[in-house]
Motif scaffolding. Structure first.
Motif, PDB file in Angstrom:
ATOM      1  N   ILE A 382     -55.673  77.782 -60.537  1.00 40.83           N
ATOM      2  CA  ILE A 382     -54.931  76.644 -60.004  1.00 40.83           C
ATOM      3  C   ILE A 382     -53.444  76.901 -60.224  1.00 40.83           C
ATOM      4  CG2 ILE A 382     -54.571  74.146 -60.176  1.00 40.83           C
ATOM      5  CD1 ILE A 382     -57.439  73.961 -61.292  1.00 40.83           C
ATOM      6  N   SER A 386     -52.150  75.202 -55.197  1.00 39.77           N
ATOM      7  CA  SER A 386     -53.186  74.188 -55.444  1.00 39.77           C
ATOM      8  C   SER A 386     -52.599  72.850 -55.862  1.00 39.77           C
ATOM      9  CB  SER A 386     -54.145  74.687 -56.535  1.00 39.77           C
ATOM     10  OG  SER A 386     -54.585  75.989 -56.275  1.00 39.77           O
ATOM     11  N   LEU A 388     -49.763  72.378 -58.158  1.00 37.72           N
ATOM     12  CA  LEU A 388     -48.909  72.312 -59.339  1.00 37.72           C
ATOM     13  C   LEU A 388     -47.446  72.393 -58.918  1.00 37.72           C
ATOM     14  CD1 LEU A 388     -50.768  74.594 -61.928  1.00 37.72           C
ATOM     15  CD2 LEU A 388     -51.183  72.203 -61.310  1.00 37.72           C
ATOM     16  N   SER A 413     -50.065  67.279 -64.382  1.00 34.87           N
ATOM     17  CA  SER A 413     -51.141  67.332 -63.397  1.00 34.87           C
ATOM     18  C   SER A 413     -52.474  67.009 -64.042  1.00 34.87           C
ATOM     19  CB  SER A 413     -51.218  68.720 -62.743  1.00 34.87           C
ATOM     20  OG  SER A 413     -50.022  69.029 -62.060  1.00 34.87           O
ATOM     21  N   ARG A 414     -53.368  66.405 -63.241  1.00 34.37           N
ATOM     22  CA  ARG A 414     -54.727  66.078 -63.678  1.00 34.37           C
ATOM     23  C   ARG A 414     -55.703  66.927 -62.885  1.00 34.37           C
ATOM     24  NH1 ARG A 414     -55.676  60.350 -62.345  1.00 34.37           N
ATOM     25  NH2 ARG A 414     -55.982  61.160 -60.250  1.00 34.37           N
ATOM     26  N   ILE A 415     -56.660  67.553 -63.593  1.00 34.21           N
ATOM     27  CA  ILE A 415     -57.692  68.369 -62.955  1.00 34.21           C
ATOM     28  C   ILE A 415     -59.046  67.760 -63.285  1.00 34.21           C
ATOM     29  CG2 ILE A 415     -58.796  70.625 -62.853  1.00 34.21           C
ATOM     30  CD1 ILE A 415     -55.209  70.414 -63.967  1.00 34.21           C
ATOM     31  N   SER A 424     -60.512  68.794 -58.237  1.00 36.22           N
ATOM     32  CA  SER A 424     -59.448  68.048 -57.566  1.00 36.22           C
ATOM     33  C   SER A 424     -58.216  68.088 -58.453  1.00 36.22           C
ATOM     34  CB  SER A 424     -59.868  66.607 -57.303  1.00 36.22           C
ATOM     35  OG  SER A 424     -60.046  65.900 -58.522  1.00 36.22           O
ATOM     36  N   VAL A 425     -57.068  68.292 -57.836  1.00 40.13           N
ATOM     37  CA  VAL A 425     -55.811  68.450 -58.566  1.00 40.13           C
ATOM     38  C   VAL A 425     -54.824  67.399 -58.058  1.00 40.13           C
ATOM     39  CG1 VAL A 425     -53.930  70.006 -59.177  1.00 40.13           C
ATOM     40  CG2 VAL A 425     -56.228  70.921 -58.770  1.00 40.13           C
ATOM     41  N   SER A 427     -50.982  65.810 -58.957  1.00 36.16           N
ATOM     42  CA  SER A 427     -49.771  66.068 -59.740  1.00 36.16           C
ATOM     43  C   SER A 427     -48.836  64.870 -59.698  1.00 36.16           C
ATOM     44  CB  SER A 427     -49.051  67.315 -59.212  1.00 36.16           C
ATOM     45  OG  SER A 427     -49.852  68.472 -59.400  1.00 36.16           O
ATOM     46  N   THR A 477     -54.024  64.564 -53.218  1.00 32.51           N
ATOM     47  CA  THR A 477     -54.927  65.325 -54.082  1.00 32.51           C
ATOM     48  C   THR A 477     -55.333  66.618 -53.396  1.00 32.51           C
ATOM     49  OG1 THR A 477     -55.785  63.316 -55.141  1.00 32.51           O
ATOM     50  CG2 THR A 477     -57.129  65.304 -55.302  1.00 32.51           C
TER      51      THR A 477
END
Length: 664
Positions: A382, A386, A388, A413-415, A424-425, A427, A477
């Motif tokens: 990632i 993706s 970030l 960021s949350r993964i 799912s990413v 930011s 996302t």
């Protein structure tokens, strides 16, 4: 509390919220192509499209991921349109742009590829020759030079009716089309295809196209005249006039938030209460457009100073504090296995690591976040592609719900694992209140406390947030999927089936190729090698004197890498360097002067000269090739700069170095 008092308090609350919230300006330092912005459109997926004078740029909430230039060959003329730049999006994810040059562009919003408007019109079934195009809700309509209004959708053309004039704009309410004309007349279309007048013409026609907005059961009409402008509100569906008031400047946009009306003009942004009796000025600069996203965040574009975003609720999601980081620094490797995997997968570039709740090992590196299993099989990588904000992952931690949280240089960021190997990413950045004023998040300094609050250290303070408060935020996302199955390898004949002659021929070719490779290696350095061997620079000297966990050393290390990796880029300058470093140009300038004594321009120039000097003395490359590798557009200009820097031409420098070597 009676209804009138509740409404008054609501209006005052909205006005107060907008007034005290800090606005965030999005400009060229954030990646915007230019500062002259003309239109803005929040997209359904959470991204934002911004039209400048020459491009359409897509912003994902933390950075610009796309900038599309608009070639005239990919447009059609719409002579009936007289307004400024307007952006629309249809149900097929196509972005439509009308501009003040009577041109229509259509873009694929995912790929950024300009589409042929003629082809799109033909696929829908619209006539080839159109005077204007309208998009409202699910409806797409065009009008021909013969004043035939063709109404359809993003897939097919439907009915065609005759109108007496070309509408300025078309909006929808409860599935019905409302047509607005320059005269101030508003018309509806009956089921039988005829047009009925709902609002009569005004006594004074507008000098520029009407600005029409529908919010709830209210219709707002903005008309600009020579000396003044006016706003008129009607209740729907009966079209009864509620109120009307005058305002200054030329109106460029209208949006409604509850009972508060926001009016953008060339004088700024003003907020009006119901009836226009109370007003408050929010921005004092010329504005070209206004739009609301699906969280009621306010987007405005300016005539020459980028775009502005305002939303107090989002700014309360992250708390920025100047207190010291209370937790100890996490070890770079969470286990010996993580260290072994890092040494194999990402040697020398791993900043942090973590065991996921499902047994996945996460490695935060300078090249992105790597997910791997215990055997070293890479599940996913990632990075910027993706979602970030930068590739450099500084810290990583786990929340109570099993989600992975990371910090990059200037973002969070949350993964979330949505399926085996699929993530799912999402930011978050400055729009959400992560305002670090040019400072960066620290390495391996992020943890979740016993209450679930996550704290991340940056140079000079701590950023704290609750993961639960970010679950329902409207952010774009990204989805990271596992790589598809590889194609089966075709069966080939075994080695013993090769004839002796073929084997001998292959052996000869291998020997010749090996000699050529060795010769080439003696003559040329790889891009990374010659940059790393270009001599000690100011940043390198300072890094050697400081501790590895020193914020200044971290900054200089990143600066050195950024210049080395982009030195061959001819357009590398302070603007591009500040974008790579994710810093404001002024902050970057001051910090470089304080630590190196060099301005960004001099620093880049010195690095180019050191690289050129190394290539001249240790390779047989020609002057033109060295100029290219050192990032110069032409050998002539390279020679001029080299002479100014070293006092002699590149050829004389090489000859003198060769003579000194022979004498030695």
């Amino acid at each position: 509390m009676n209804r009138k008092l509740r409404k008054t308090l609501t209006v005052l609350f909205v006005l107060a919220s907008i007034a005290v919230s800090a606005s965030v300006r999005i400009g060229m330092r954030d990646g915007l192509a230019e500062s002259r912005t003309r239109a803005v459109l929040p997209l359904p997926d959470g991204r934002v499209a911004i039209a400048t004078t020459a491009t359409v740029d897509i912003f994902d909430g933390t950075r610009f991921t796309m900038s599309v230039e608009l070639p005239p060959a990919k447009s059609i003329n719409i002579e009936g349109y007289e307004g400024g730049r307007r952006l629309y999006i249809d149900k097929s994810n196509r972005l439509w742009l009308k501009n003040d040059r009577h041109q229509l562009y259509i873009l694929d919003i995912d790929s950024g590829v300009p589409l042929s408007p003629d082809s799109v019109m033909k696929s829908i079934g619209f006539p080839e020759n159109v005077s204007n195009v309208y998009l409202a809700g699910d409806t797409i309509a065009v009008i021909t030079p013969e004043n035939k209004l063709c109404i359809g959708t993003h897939r097919h053309c439907g009915t065609a009716i005759t109108v007496t004039d070309i509408p300025d704009d078309i909006v929808t309410h409860s599935g019905k089309l409302l047509l607005g004309f320059r005269s101030g007349r508003i018309c509806t279309i009956k089921p039988d295809g005829t047009i009925a007048s709902a609002v009569p013409p005004s006594a004074q026609p507008a000098k520029s196209p009407l600005i029409i907005n529908v919010s709830g059961n209210s219709l707002y009409i903005g008309s600009s005249h020579t000396d003044s402008s006016a706003i008129t509100a009607y209740s729907l569906p009966l079209f009864e006039q509620e109120y009307s008031f005058g305002t200054s400047g030329t109106i460029s946009g209208i949006s409604a938030v509850n009972d508060t009306l926001l009016v953008a003009s060339n004088r700024g942004l003003s907020a009006y209460s119901h009836g226009g009796s109370k007003t408050k000025t929010l921005l004092n600069e010329p504005l070209t457009a206004i739009a609301l996203d699906n969280q009621c965040g306010i987007w405005t574009t300016t005539s020459g100073n980028g775009a502005i975003f305002t939303d107090k609720r989002r700014e309360s999601l992250f708390k920025i504090d100047t207190t010291a980081y209370r937790n100890r620094t996490s070890p770079t490797f969470c286990s010996k296995l993580a260290q072994q995997l890092a040494d194999t997968i990402a040697p020398g570039i791993t900043n942090c690591s973590l065991y996921g709740s499902d047994g996945t090992i996460w490695l935060g590196t300078r090249k992105g976040l790597i997910a791997t299993d215990s055997t070293g099989r890479i599940i996913a990588v990632i990075d910027r592609t993706s979602g970030l904000s930068t590739d450099n992952v500084q810290s990583v931690c786990l929340d109570k719900n099993g989600s992975i949280w990371i910090t990059t240089a200037n973002g969070i960021s949350r993964i979330v694992t949505t399926a085996p190997g699929t993530f799912s990413v999402t930011s978050f950045g400055q729009l959400d209140g992560i305002l670090l004023d040019g400072r960066e998040f620290r390495q391996a300094r992020m943890y979740a406390d016993t209450s679930g609050i996550i704290h991340a250290a940056f140079s000079g303070g701590v950023c704290s947030f609750s993961p639960d408060s970010l679950l329902n935020t409207s952010r774009y996302t990204y989805t990271v999927t596992p790589p598809g199955p590889t194609e089966p390898t075709k069966q080939t004949s075994p080695w013993w089936a090769i004839t002796g002659f073929a084997a001998m021929l292959l052996s000869i070719m291998f020997v010749v190729l090996k000699k050529r490779i060795r010769s080439k290696k003696r003559k040329e350095y790889s891009r990374r090698e010659f940059l790393l061997s270009a001599g000690a620079n100011a940043a390198g000297k300072i890094i050697e004197k400081k501790r590895l966990d020193d914020p200044d050393a971290e900054f200089l290390y990143k600066l050195q890498n950024a210049v080395e990796e982009n030195l061959t880029e001819k357009k590398l300058n302070v603007q591009i360097l500040s974008r790579i470093m994710a810093m404001d140009r002024t902050v970057l300038y001051r910090r470089m002067m304080a630590l190196t004594g060099l301005t960004p321009s001099v620093y880049i120039k010195t690095a180019r000269m050191n690289a050129a000097r190394q290539l001249l003395t240790e390779t047989n490359l020609g002057i033109a090739d060295i100029a290219t590798k050192a990032g110069f557009a032409s050998p002539k200009y390279f020679s001029k700069v080299f002479r100014q820097h070293f006092g002699k031409s590149p050829a004389d420098f090489r000859n003198e170095a060769a003579n000194n070597h022979l004498n030695t």
